[in-house]
Design a protein around this motif. Structure first.
Motif, PDB file in Angstrom:
ATOM      1  N   MET A   4      17.660  47.440   9.674  1.00 50.19           N
ATOM      2  CA  MET A   4      18.580  47.423  10.774  1.00 50.19           C
ATOM      3  C   MET A   4      19.863  48.521  11.212  1.00 50.19           C
ATOM      4  O   MET A   4      20.448  48.991  11.839  1.00 50.19           O
ATOM      5  CB  MET A   4      19.925  46.640   9.716  1.00 50.19           C
ATOM      6  CG  MET A   4      19.655  45.085   9.726  1.00 50.19           C
ATOM      7  SD  MET A   4      20.187  44.231  10.701  1.00 50.19           S
ATOM      8  CE  MET A   4      18.216  44.026  11.793  1.00 50.19           C
ATOM      9  N   ALA A  17      18.058  39.206  11.951  1.00 52.62           N
ATOM     10  CA  ALA A  17      18.366  39.789  10.529  1.00 52.62           C
ATOM     11  C   ALA A  17      18.037  37.792   9.728  1.00 52.62           C
ATOM     12  O   ALA A  17      18.144  36.263  10.738  1.00 52.62           O
ATOM     13  CB  ALA A  17      19.690  39.948  10.681  1.00 52.62           C
ATOM     14  N   GLU A  22      18.243  41.411   5.683  1.00 54.08           N
ATOM     15  CA  GLU A  22      19.020  42.114   6.785  1.00 54.08           C
ATOM     16  C   GLU A  22      20.525  41.750   7.187  1.00 54.08           C
ATOM     17  O   GLU A  22      21.440  42.308   7.128  1.00 54.08           O
ATOM     18  CB  GLU A  22      18.250  41.619   8.254  1.00 54.08           C
ATOM     19  CG  GLU A  22      16.545  42.907   8.324  1.00 54.08           C
ATOM     20  CD  GLU A  22      16.147  41.687   7.837  1.00 54.08           C
ATOM     21  OE1 GLU A  22      14.529  41.867   7.302  1.00 54.08           O
ATOM     22  OE2 GLU A  22      16.156  39.888   7.462  1.00 54.08           O
ATOM     23  N   VAL A  26      23.520  44.207   6.635  1.00 53.28           N
ATOM     24  CA  VAL A  26      24.596  44.671   7.415  1.00 53.28           C
ATOM     25  C   VAL A  26      25.822  44.670   7.198  1.00 53.28           C
ATOM     26  O   VAL A  26      27.067  45.122   7.197  1.00 53.28           O
ATOM     27  CB  VAL A  26      24.434  43.778   9.201  1.00 53.28           C
ATOM     28  CG1 VAL A  26      25.663  43.884   9.464  1.00 53.28           C
ATOM     29  CG2 VAL A  26      23.377  43.887   9.726  1.00 53.28           C
TER      30      VAL A  26
END
Length: 168
Positions: A4, A17, A22, A26
């Motif tokens: 990311m 994602a 992922e 974030v």
């Protein structure tokens, strides 16, 4: 890339994602879920099956019991990991390369993967089964976008026979 980094560095505006990995990266970076515009491929009708087991048809014809034992052990492993995520993560962390991940991230991933493998209200006896409609959707999308060149003969492309054998 498969991280990311570009998204978090404002080099790209959108990224693919997985909810268990992922997306969690974030969130862990400090971005709030309400500040993201998440597109769920299931809601959009373009989700595709992933994480399948594949076997050569000829091999499978001669090794069904071996395949069933493998599936049975795999399902037992998943059920055990879902029931006791901390122990599953401890096992993973013993094998993880130093600095490549954290116990906290792995525990978050295990919790999120469990929601995919055994969603709330889902009959655990159906774990491992391929859903015919989801398989057909995957085949249709694959054909439409050139991943495959010919329509799938669904009745030849997958079987739940081995999962049924594993359940016995």
């Amino acid at each position: 890339g498969f991280t990311m980094d570009q998204f978090l560095g404002d080099q790209i505006d959108a990224a693919s994602a997985m909810t268990y990995n992922e997306y969690q990266v974030v969130l862990e970076s400090g971005i709030k879920a309400e500040d993201l515009n998440v597109i769920d491929m299931n809601t959009e009708g373009v989700a595709m099956l992933e994480d399948n087991l594949f076997a050569n048809k000829e091999w499978l014809a001669e090794n069904k019991e071996t395949a069933a034992k493998f599936v049975r052990a795999s399902l037992k492993g998943w059920k055990d990991a879902i029931a006791d995520p901390a122990t599953a993560v401890d096992s993973v962390m013993k094998q993880a390369e130093d600095g490549s991940t954290t116990k906290e991230h792995q525990l978050t991933m295990m919790t999120e993967v469990a929601k995919l493998i055994l969603p709330e209200g889902f009959d655990s006896a159906k774990m491992g089964y391929t859903d015919a409609a989801a398989f057909q959707q995957t085949a249709d999308i694959s054909l439409k976008f050139g991943v495959i060149k010919e329509p799938v003969k669904v009745d030849e492309a997958y079987t739940n026979e081995i999962v049924e054998m594993a359940a016995k």
